[in-house]
Design an enzyme around this catalytic site. Structure first.
Site, PDB file in Angstrom:
ATOM      1  N   GLY A  45       0.911  -1.201   0.085  1.00  0.00           N
ATOM      2  CA  GLY A  45       0.086   0.064  -0.085  1.00  0.00           C
ATOM      3  C   GLY A  45       0.648   1.198   0.027  1.00  0.00           C
ATOM      4  N   GLN A  50       2.898  10.055   1.112  1.00  0.00           N
ATOM      5  CA  GLN A  50       4.141   9.397   1.339  1.00  0.00           C
ATOM      6  C   GLN A  50       4.932   9.828   0.191  1.00  0.00           C
ATOM      7  OE1 GLN A  50       2.273   5.453   2.250  1.00  0.00           O
ATOM      8  NE2 GLN A  50       4.121   5.349   2.985  1.00  0.00           N
ATOM      9  N   LEU A  95       6.267   1.955   4.484  1.00  0.00           N
ATOM     10  CA  LEU A  95       7.204   2.263   3.408  1.00  0.00           C
ATOM     11  C   LEU A  95       8.105   3.475   3.922  1.00  0.00           C
ATOM     12  CD1 LEU A  95       5.960   1.168   0.010  1.00  0.00           C
ATOM     13  CD2 LEU A  95       7.606   0.106   1.135  1.00  0.00           C
ATOM     14  N   GLU A 137      -3.574   2.746   5.219  1.00  0.00           N
ATOM     15  CA  GLU A 137      -3.406   3.916   4.083  1.00  0.00           C
ATOM     16  C   GLU A 137      -4.412   4.922   4.341  1.00  0.00           C
ATOM     17  OE1 GLU A 137      -0.570   3.637   2.297  1.00  0.00           O
ATOM     18  OE2 GLU A 137      -0.328   1.596   3.001  1.00  0.00           O
ATOM     19  N   HIS A 140      -2.919   7.321   6.790  1.00  0.00           N
ATOM     20  CA  HIS A 140      -1.994   8.363   6.149  1.00  0.00           C
ATOM     21  C   HIS A 140      -2.721   9.781   5.870  1.00  0.00           C
ATOM     22  CE1 HIS A 140       2.013   6.518   6.261  1.00  0.00           C
ATOM     23  NE2 HIS A 140       1.554   5.663   5.716  1.00  0.00           N
TER      24      HIS A 140
END
Length: 172
Positions: A45, A50, A95, A137, A140
């Site tokens: 994801g 990001q 990540l 996600e 985020h």
């Protein structure tokens, strides 16, 4: 085109993202870039903040098996509209926080509504790893990281490791 992934701590990772008003070619290209970046990382994801874009866009693909066909999903303005009372605990990573993992408890199932790359409204119920990933996600997009679910001491330890990693990468 692969994009650079921001590493925590970065103020852009803590910002509330703007809703996508118009899904044009530029945002579809961003979604394609994000999928390429996610697969290359490799990850399951990736959220627009990001890669430094503060808009409500996520991509995910939780298919793990070699024999299964990939299932890339692109979600504009995703939101959880229902969630189960039952929970799951998954070891999450990110990540933007490389090589750091921790158990996070989240609802076992969630129903999510989003706009697809053509602007059509979609709704689906996700369970298991898919449910965890889509919630991670969407967090985020609200400026929340998985480490925000951890106790302060553990969160500070991971943040210090990321500061050190960013310094090391800056020297290269």
């Amino acid at each position: 085109m692969k994009r650079a992934i921001l590493i925590h701590p970065d103020p852009r990772l803590k910002k509330l993202c703007d809703p996508v008003a118009d899904i044009g070619d530029d945002l579809r290209k961003l979604a394609d870039d994000m999928l390429e970046t996610m697969y290359d990382a490799p990850g399951i994801g990736l959220a627009a903040p990001q890669v430094g874009v503060l808009e409500r866009l996520i991509v995910l693909d939780c298919v793990k098996g070699e024999t299964e066909a990939p299932r890339p999903l692109v979600m504009f303005n995703p939101r959880v509209i229902a969630s189960s009372d039952e929970t799951n605990v998954y070891e999450e990573g990110c990540l933007s926080i490389p090589d750091q993992y921790a158990d996070v408890e989240r609802p076992r199932e969630v129903e999510v509504e989003w706009l697809d790359r053509n602007g059509a409204l979609q709704t689906e119920t996700f369970g298991g790893l898919w449910a965890t990933c889509v919630q991670h996600e969407i967090d985020h997009l609200d400026g929340k990281l998985f480490i925000d679910y951890l106790k302060p001491l553990k969160r500070q330890l991971i943040t210090r490791k990321m500061v050190k990693l960013k310094k090391e990468r800056a020297r290269i």
